[in-house]
Motif scaffolding. Structure first.
Motif, short mmCIF file in Angstrom:
data_model
loop_
_atom_site.label_atom_id
_atom_site.label_comp_id
_atom_site.label_asym_id
_atom_site.label_seq_id
_atom_site.Cartn_x
_atom_site.Cartn_y
_atom_site.Cartn_z
N VAL A 118 21.62 -39.28 26.45
CA VAL A 118 22.43 -40.48 26.21
C VAL A 118 21.81 -41.41 25.17
CG1 VAL A 118 21.43 -41.73 28.19
CG2 VAL A 118 23.72 -42.32 27.40
N LEU A 119 20.48 -41.46 25.11
CA LEU A 119 19.83 -42.33 24.12
C LEU A 119 20.27 -41.93 22.71
CD1 LEU A 119 16.10 -43.31 24.15
CD2 LEU A 119 17.03 -42.27 22.12
N ASP A 120 20.22 -40.63 22.45
CA ASP A 120 20.63 -40.16 21.12
C ASP A 120 22.13 -40.29 20.92
OD1 ASP A 120 17.96 -39.34 20.46
OD2 ASP A 120 18.25 -37.70 21.88
N LEU A 121 22.86 -40.09 22.02
CA LEU A 121 24.32 -40.20 21.92
C LEU A 121 24.74 -41.63 21.59
CD1 LEU A 121 25.14 -38.03 25.07
CD2 LEU A 121 25.47 -37.35 22.68
N ILE A 122 24.06 -42.58 22.19
CA ILE A 122 24.39 -43.99 21.90
C ILE A 122 24.08 -44.29 20.43
CG2 ILE A 122 23.81 -46.41 22.40
CD1 ILE A 122 23.00 -45.47 25.25
N ARG A 123 22.91 -43.85 20.01
CA ARG A 123 22.51 -44.14 18.61
C ARG A 123 23.52 -43.54 17.65
NH1 ARG A 123 16.33 -42.31 18.35
NH2 ARG A 123 16.36 -43.14 16.26
N ARG A 124 23.98 -42.34 17.97
CA ARG A 124 24.93 -41.66 17.08
C ARG A 124 26.25 -42.42 17.02
NH1 ARG A 124 25.79 -35.59 18.76
NH2 ARG A 124 27.44 -36.44 20.05
N GLY B 282 23.20 -41.83 33.12
CA GLY B 282 21.79 -41.71 32.76
C GLY B 282 21.07 -43.03 32.61
N ILE B 283 21.76 -44.12 32.92
CA ILE B 283 21.11 -45.44 32.80
C ILE B 283 20.85 -45.90 34.23
CG2 ILE B 283 21.37 -47.79 31.91
CD1 ILE B 283 23.39 -46.52 29.85
N ILE B 284 19.65 -45.62 34.71
CA ILE B 284 19.40 -45.74 36.15
C ILE B 284 18.28 -46.71 36.49
CG2 ILE B 284 20.26 -43.42 36.61
CD1 ILE B 284 17.31 -42.51 36.80
N PRO C 26 17.87 -52.66 28.44
CA PRO C 26 17.51 -53.12 27.09
C PRO C 26 17.38 -51.98 26.09
CG PRO C 26 15.69 -53.46 28.63
CD PRO C 26 16.87 -53.08 29.44
N LYS C 27 16.93 -50.84 26.56
CA LYS C 27 16.79 -49.71 25.63
C LYS C 27 18.16 -49.22 25.16
CE LYS C 27 12.26 -48.09 27.13
NZ LYS C 27 11.48 -47.04 27.81
N ALA C 28 19.12 -49.16 26.09
CA ALA C 28 20.47 -48.71 25.71
C ALA C 28 21.10 -49.71 24.74
CB ALA C 28 21.33 -48.55 26.96
N ILE C 29 20.83 -50.99 24.97
CA ILE C 29 21.40 -52.00 24.08
C ILE C 29 20.73 -51.93 22.71
CG2 ILE C 29 21.75 -54.49 23.76
CD1 ILE C 29 22.01 -54.70 26.84
N LEU C 30 19.41 -51.76 22.72
CA LEU C 30 18.71 -51.59 21.44
C LEU C 30 19.28 -50.41 20.65
CD1 LEU C 30 14.88 -52.00 22.12
CD2 LEU C 30 16.13 -53.05 20.26
N CYS C 31 19.65 -49.37 21.37
CA CYS C 31 20.20 -48.19 20.69
C CYS C 31 21.63 -48.41 20.23
CB CYS C 31 20.13 -46.98 21.62
SG CYS C 31 18.46 -46.40 21.86
N GLY C 32 22.29 -49.42 20.75
CA GLY C 32 23.61 -49.71 20.21
C GLY C 32 24.72 -50.06 21.17
N LEU C 33 24.47 -50.00 22.48
CA LEU C 33 25.54 -50.39 23.41
C LEU C 33 25.66 -51.92 23.46
CD1 LEU C 33 25.21 -48.20 26.64
CD2 LEU C 33 26.76 -47.89 24.70
N ASP C 34 26.86 -52.39 23.77
CA ASP C 34 27.02 -53.81 24.04
C ASP C 34 26.74 -54.11 25.50
OD1 ASP C 34 28.29 -55.19 21.54
OD2 ASP C 34 29.26 -53.23 21.71
N ALA C 35 27.15 -53.21 26.35
CA ALA C 35 26.93 -53.41 27.79
C ALA C 35 26.90 -52.07 28.49
CB ALA C 35 28.04 -54.29 28.38
N VAL D 16 21.23 -61.71 23.95
CA VAL D 16 21.32 -60.25 24.12
C VAL D 16 22.20 -59.64 23.04
CG1 VAL D 16 23.28 -60.09 25.72
CG2 VAL D 16 21.41 -58.45 25.89
N ARG D 17 23.12 -60.43 22.50
CA ARG D 17 23.97 -59.89 21.44
C ARG D 17 23.16 -59.53 20.20
NH1 ARG D 17 28.82 -64.19 22.52
NH2 ARG D 17 27.04 -65.57 22.49
N ARG D 18 22.01 -60.22 20.07
CA ARG D 18 21.16 -59.90 18.91
C ARG D 18 20.26 -58.70 19.19
NH1 ARG D 18 18.17 -64.65 16.26
NH2 ARG D 18 17.75 -62.94 14.84
N LEU D 19 20.18 -58.32 20.42
CA LEU D 19 19.38 -57.14 20.76
C LEU D 19 20.11 -55.86 20.38
CD1 LEU D 19 16.77 -56.25 22.36
CD2 LEU D 19 18.21 -56.08 24.37
N ARG D 20 21.43 -55.93 20.37
CA ARG D 20 22.23 -54.72 20.16
C ARG D 20 21.93 -54.04 18.83
NH1 ARG D 20 28.16 -55.51 18.69
NH2 ARG D 20 27.21 -55.47 16.63
#
Lengths: 475, 434
Positions: A335-341, A362-364, A370-379, A444-448
Motif C-alpha cells: 500500500v505504501l508504494d500504491l499510495i505513492r503511485r 494495511g494501515i493498522i 502519518p506515513k500514509a499521508i506523507l506518501c500522498g493520502l489525504d485521510a 496535516v494538510r501540509r504533511l500530505r
C-alpha cells in the motif's frame, strides 16, 4: 465527547477528543505465563524461615514482584499470570524454580500481518485513549519492507513545542474532503466564475471504513456511526444498513453498490459523501441526479495512475482506494508504494489539489497514518484496527473483506464500542501530533505528499553503506 | 552486623540484592538456556546475558553466547569486519592506541583526551537513581573518561567526580545552575535525543519524587516535559549565542552539542561546529533509556548507522573533519558496534543502555511503570534503588569497559591497525552480511 473547555464563547471551538477509559470486556490471554515449581518455593520458604526466623515475616514474604503476580492468597504457589509485565525479576532471582515465558495463546491474537504486538498496542490505545509510552528504547527489527522501511524527518529547531502541541499551541488535523479547483476565477466585478471548491471538512484524517461481512451487524454499524458522530468524521456504511437501522446523519457515508440505485431515493436527506463501490456510469449519474449537492467518492482497489486519471476525467474528485487487509494489491504491491503511485499520477497530471485521496487496507498502526499521508493520502479509513479496538478475534489469515472471519465479544455494547473507537482515534491523533510536532508542521494538510520529509531504508542504506564490501543496493 | 541488628528494610534489600547478583551470574554462566522471555530483536537474550558476563569478568564469554551482534536484520547487525588473513594480524603484544582527543579545534582550551573512545550518555537524576549515577561517575573517573548528568540536575554526591561528569544543559534547564556549569570540563547542549527525536525530555509524574523535584526545581509528582526546542534558538547564530553564554559562565569548558538525526543531520553538524562546538554528538533514533512514546522510537529520524557516514562525508567535504569530534550514540550495544560506527565515520561512541544492562537491566521496558525499574536502575524508589550499590555498579561498569577495550584492540589488531583513529571512516574494512 468532542465538547471541550477550549470553547471560549466567541464561536471558537478547539477540537479535542475526550477519551475515557474503556477496559476490555473480554478477558484475553495474559502476555506471559509464570510457572513456579512448588517444591522449590516450599524449600525456599523453609530455608528463609530458618534463616530469618518467624519474627522477620515481612522479609520472608517479600517477593520479587512489584506487579502483584505473587500477591494472591497463596502467593507464589498460584501466580497471577495476568499481572505479569515480563520484567523477569522473579526468574532472575530464582532461576531454579521460576520460569516466565511468552504466552503462545496471546501470540495467536491477530494474524501474520496484524501481529500480536500491534494488537497489544491498539488495544491499549482503545482502552485508554493514550499514547503508548515505554522505556528502554526500540526493541523491534531494524527496518524491513513496507512501513518498516520508512522514517519521518524531524527538525532540530523550528517547531511547535512539545509541551504545547497537546495544549496551548495548535496543530491542525483538519482535512478537506471533496473537490477544489487549482485556482479561482473572477469576473471584472469581482464575482467568482467557473468552478468553486466543493468540500467539507473533517477534524481529523481518520474515517471508519465499511466493516467486513463477518463483523457486520446492527450493533457494529451503530458503533461506527456513533463514533464517527462523536469525532465529527465519517463512517462508511452500506446503504442497506443505513436505511434498515435508520443511521442517516452527516457523519455517515452510505456505500452504494451497483444494483442499489433504487435505494437512493429512500434516503431522507442528501449525505455529505456517498461512496460508490466500483465504477458504474449509470449509478454515478443516478447519485448525481438524486443528490447533486453530495460528493461522490469512487471506492476502487488501488490501480494504475492512468486508470485513476480516467475516472478523474469522468468527474470523480474523491477516491477511496483500497488494498486488502494486509496492504496488498492483487499483484502483491504494498500500500505504501500504491499510495505513492496514485499521488504521483495526480501530481504529474497537475490536478492533485483538485482531488481527495482516501485509503484503506494495511494501515493498522498509529505510525502508519502519518506515513500514509506523507506518501500522498489525504485521510485514512480504519478497517481492521477498528475491529481490534473492539476486541475482535481473527480466525485464520484475514486479508479479504468478503471472506475474512472475525468474531466480536459477546458483551459488545454500543456505548463501550463507540468509546473504544473514540479512544483509538484520540490516541492516533495525538501520535500524529507528535510526529508533526517533531517535523515542525502545524497542519496535516501540509504533511500530505511531503516526500522530502520522508526517509526510506533503501535510499539511506545505499548512501551509508557505499564502500562497504559486499553491499549491493536493492539486494 | 548480625541479623538481629538489621532492620526489616535492610534485610529485604540484602535478600533481594544477593538473589539478583546470584541470578545474573547463574543465568549468564550456568543455566543451560536463557530465560525464555528475555530479549528482543535488538538486544537478544544472548546480548543481555553476555553483557552480564562481561560485567562480571571483564572479558567476553568464550563460547555459547553471541556477544557481538543482535538479530535486528539491519544496521550493525548486517555488518561485519573484513579482517585480514590471520597471518597478517598484528602480534598480540602490539601496543594499540585507543585514545580519543575531544578538543580538535586548535583553540586555547584544555586538550582533553580519553583513553578509550567511549563515554557515558546522559541519564538524568529521576530517570535513574543516584546510585546508578554514582556508579557511572566512579567508573568514568577510574577510566579517565566521562559520564553525563542528563537533564535532571546534579546531585551533590556527584561533585566529587566533577572532572569526569559532563553537565548537560537541555531545553527544560532542569537543575541547571551556574555552579554545575562551572563544575564541568565539558558542557553538553542537548537539542534532541534519539529516544524521542524532536519531542524533548519526558519524566513521568510517578518518578518526579520530592528529592527529584527539589533538584529539578519543579513540583513533585508532576510529569516534566522538556519543552522543545530551545525557544531562544532558531538558527546557527542563535546557537552560537548559547555557546557564548556557556563560555561566559565557564570559560574553560569544552562544548558538546547533542542532536538527533534528521535528513539534514549533515548541515546540523556543520552548523554546530561553526557555532563553536568541540564535540558533535549524534544520537540516533534506536537508542535511549528513558520513557518515550513508542511511535517516536522507531519512526522519527534515522538510525545512527545511516547518519554517521552522511555527517562524516560532509565534514570531510567542508574540510573541517579533523577540527571536530563526532560522537555517535543510539543503539550502540557492543564493542563491535562501537568499532563499526567508528569505521562508518564517528570518532567515538556514547553508551547508555549497555551500561544499564551491565548493572542488571533486562530491557523489560517497565521503567515508567509505578515505582519504576524492578531492578533498581531507572527508579528513585527508596527500596528498589538500594539494589544497585555504587561500588558494585562501578565494578560492573569497569569490567564492561575492560572487556570493550580488549575487544576493540583485538578488532584493530586483526585489521592491522595500531590506533582507533586509523579506523575512522573506513567502510572498506567492513563487509555486508545481510
Amino acid at each position: 465527547m468532542t465538547d471541550n473547555p477550549n470553547n471560549n464563547g466567541n464561536g471558537y471551538h478547539r477540537f479535542h477528543i475526550v477519551a475515557e477509559r474503556a477496559p476490555d470486556v473480554e478477558k484475553w490471554p495474559s502476555r506471559f505465563n509464570v510457572r513456579v515449581r512448588r517444591s522449590g518455593l516450599a524449600k525456599l520458604i523453609i530455608k528463609e524461615l530458618l534463616h530469618y526466623g518467624p519474627r522477620n515475616k515481612d522479609v520472608i514474604l517479600s517477593r520479587p514482584c512489584l506487579y502483584g503476580v505473587f500477591s494472591g492468597p497463596v502467593g507464589g504457589f498460584m501466580p497471577r499470570d495476568q499481572h505479569c509485565v515480563g520484567c523477569l525479576r522473579c526468574t532472575t532471582e530464582f532461576p531454579d524454580f521460576v520460569r516466565v515465558s511468552h504466552n503462545p495463546e496471546r501470540r495467536k491474537l491477530g494474524d501474520s500481518f496484524f501481529d500480536f504486538r500491534v494488537v497489544d498496542s491498539v488495544t491499549y490505545e482503545a482502552e485508554s485513549g493514550l499514547i503508548p509510552v515505554k522505556g528502554a528504547g526500540y526493541r523491534g527489527k531494524f527496518g524491513g519492507e513496507g512501513w518498516d522501511g520508512m522514517w519521518t524527518d524531524m527538525s532540530e529547531i523550528v517547531r511547535p513545542t512539545r509541551d504545547g502541541i497537546h495544549g496551548r499551541e495548535f496543530i491542525s488535523t483538519v482535512v478537506d474532503i471533496g473537490a477544489r479547483p487549482n485556482f479561482l476565477m473572477f469576473d471584472e466585478e469581482g464575482r467568482s466564475v467557473g468552478r468553486t471548491p466543493h468540500v467539507f471538512q473533517i477534524p481529523l484524517p481518520l474515517l471508519f471504513d465499511v466493516l467486513p461481512k463477518s463483523a457486520a451487524s446492527e450493533r457494529t454499524w451503530r458503533i461506527t456511526a456513533r463514533a464517527a458522530t462523536e469525532l465529527g468524521t465519517l463512517a462508511v456504511i452500506p446503504i442497506g444498513a443505513v436505511l434498515q437501522y435508520n443511521l442517516e446523519s452527516d457523519h455517515v457515508a452510505p456505500l452504494v453498490r451497483p444494483g442499489e440505485k433504487d435505494a437512493l431515493p429512500v434516503l431522507e436527506k442528501a449525505p455529505r459523501l456517498i461512496e460508490m463501490d466500483g465504477w458504474e456510469e449509470g449509478l454515478y449519474r443516478a447519485i448525481h441526479t438524486a443528490f447533486p449537492e453530495s460528493l461522490v467518492a469512487l471506492r476502487i482497489p488501488f490501480t494504475s495512475g492512468q486508470e485513476l486519471l480516467k475516472f478523474a476525467r469522468k468527474g470523480i474528485r474523491v477516491f477511496h482506494l483500497t488494498a486488502d487487509y494486509h496492504g496488498r494489491d492483487p499483484k502483491g504491491a504494498f500500500v505504501l508504494d500504491l499510495i505513492r503511485r496514485a499521488h504521483k499520477a495526480f501530481v504529474e497530471a497537475g490536478i492533485r489539489q483538485e482531488v481527495t485521496l482516501l485509503g484503506s487496507g494495511g494501515i493498522i498502526h498509529a505510525e502508519h497514518v502519518p506515513k500514509a499521508i506523507l506518501c500522498g493520502l489525504d485521510a485514512v479509513a480504519l478497517d481492521t484496527a477498528a475491529l481490534v479496538a473492539l476486541q475482535a478475534r481473527f480466525h485464520g489469515e484475514c486479508r479479504d473483506r468478503e471472506t475474512s472471519r472475525f468474531s466480536l465479544p459477546r458483551k459488545l455494547t454500543l456505548a463501550w464500542g463507540a468509546q473504544r473507537l473514540v479512544n483509538l482515534a484520540a490516541s492516533w491523533r495525538d501520535q500524529l501530533l507528535e510526529i508533526m510536532g517533531a517535523m515542525g508542521l502545524r497542519e496535516v494538510r501540509r504533511l500530505r505528499g511531503e516526500m522530502g520529509r520522508a526517509m526510506f531504508m533503501e535510499d539511506l542504506e545505499r548512501e551509508a553503506f557505499a564502500g562497504v564490501n559486499g553491499y549491493e543496493p536493492g539486494r | 552486623m548480625s541479623l538481629a541488628d538489621k532492620s526489616v528494610f535492610e534485610l529485604i534489600v540484602e535478600k533481594h540484592t544477593a538473589n539478583l547478583h546470584a541470578g545474573f551470574r547463574r543465568w549468564s554462566e550456568e543455566m543451560g538456556a536463557p530465560p525464555p522471555a528475555l530479549g528482543d530483536y535488538r538486544w537478544t537474550d544472548d546480548l543481555i546475558l553476555s553483557t552480564w558476563y562481561q560485567a562480571a569478568h571483564g572479558h567476553p564469554p568464550q563460547d555459547r553466547l553471541e556477544y557481538r551482534v543482535g538479530r535486528s536484520g539491519g544496521g550493525f547487525d548486517v555488518l561485519d569486519f573484513n579482517f585480514l588473513p590471520e597471518s597478517q594480524w598484528l602480534p598480540e603484544n602490539t601496543e594499540i592506541d585507543l585514545s580519543l582527543p575531544l578538543n580538535r579545534r586548535g583553540d586555547h582550551l584544555e586538550k582533553i583526551s580519553i583513553p578509550l573512545p567511549i563515554y557515558g550518555g546522559g541519564m538524568s537524576y529521576g530517570s535513574v537513581s543516584e546510585q546508578v549515577m554514582l556508579s557511572r561517575a566512579r567508573n568514568a573517573a577510574h577510566w579517565g573518561t566521562f559520564t553525563s548528568t542528563g537533564e535532571g540536575g546534579y546531585p551533590r554526591s556527584l561533585t566529587e567526580y566533577k572532572d569526569n561528569v559532563i553537565t548537560q544543559v537541555a531545553t527544560g534547564m532542569f537543575g541547571v545552575r551556574e555552579e554545575t556549569i562551572q563544575n564541568a570540563r565539558i558542557v553538553e547542549f542537548k537539542y534532541a535525543q534519539g529516544a524521542k527525536p524532536g519531542l524533548g525530555g519526558h519524566l513521568l509524574g510517578d518518578k518526579a519524587t520530592q528529592t527529584v523535584s527539589e533538584i529539578r526545581e519543579s513540583v513533585p509528582w508532576v510529569s516534566l516535559f522538556s519543552p522543545f526546542p530551545f525557544h531562544s534558538v532558531y538558527s546557527v547564530e542563535d546557537h552560537r549565542k548559547h555557546v557564548d553564554w556557556i563560555k561566559q559562565t565557564n570559560p574553560r569548558a569544552l562544548v558538546s552539542v547533542k542532536v538527533s538525526t534528521p535528513t539534514d543531520v549533515d548541515m546540523v553538524a556543520v552548523g554546530s561546529y561553526f557555532a563553536g562546538a568541540h564535540i558533535v554528538h549524534l544520537d540516533g533514533s534506536y537508542g535511549g533509556t528513558g520513557a518515550a512514546p513508542e511511535i517516536a522510537k522507531k519512526n522519527i529520524a534515522m538510525p545512527i548507522e545511516f547518519a554517521i557516514p552522511r555527517v562524516h562525508r560532509y565534514l570531510l567535504s567542508e574540510e573541517i573533519r579533523d577540527r571536530v569530534t563526532v560522537m555517535a550514540s543510539g543503539g550502540i550495544r557492543t564493542a563491535w558496534d562501537i568499532a563499526k560506527v567508528i569505521a562508518l565515520g564517528a570518532d567515538g561512541a556514547v553508551i547508555g543502555t549497555s551500561e544499564l544492562v551491565a548493572m542488571g537491566c533486562t530491557r523489560c521496558s517497565n521503567c515508567e511503570r509505578g515505582r519504576g525499574c524492578p531492578f533498581g536502575l531507572t527508579t528513585t524508589d527508596p527500596l528498589l534503588s538500594q539494589f544497585v550499590q555504587p561500588d558494585w555498579g562501578a565494578e560492573r561498569l569497569n569490567n564492561l569497559y575492560t572487556s570493550y577495550a580488549t575487544q576493540l584492540k583485538d578488532i584493530l589488531r586483526r585489521l592491522g591497525l595500531r590506533s582507533i583513529a586509523e579506523l575512522r571512516g573506513r567502510p572498506d574494512l567492513l563487509k555486508y552480511v545481510g
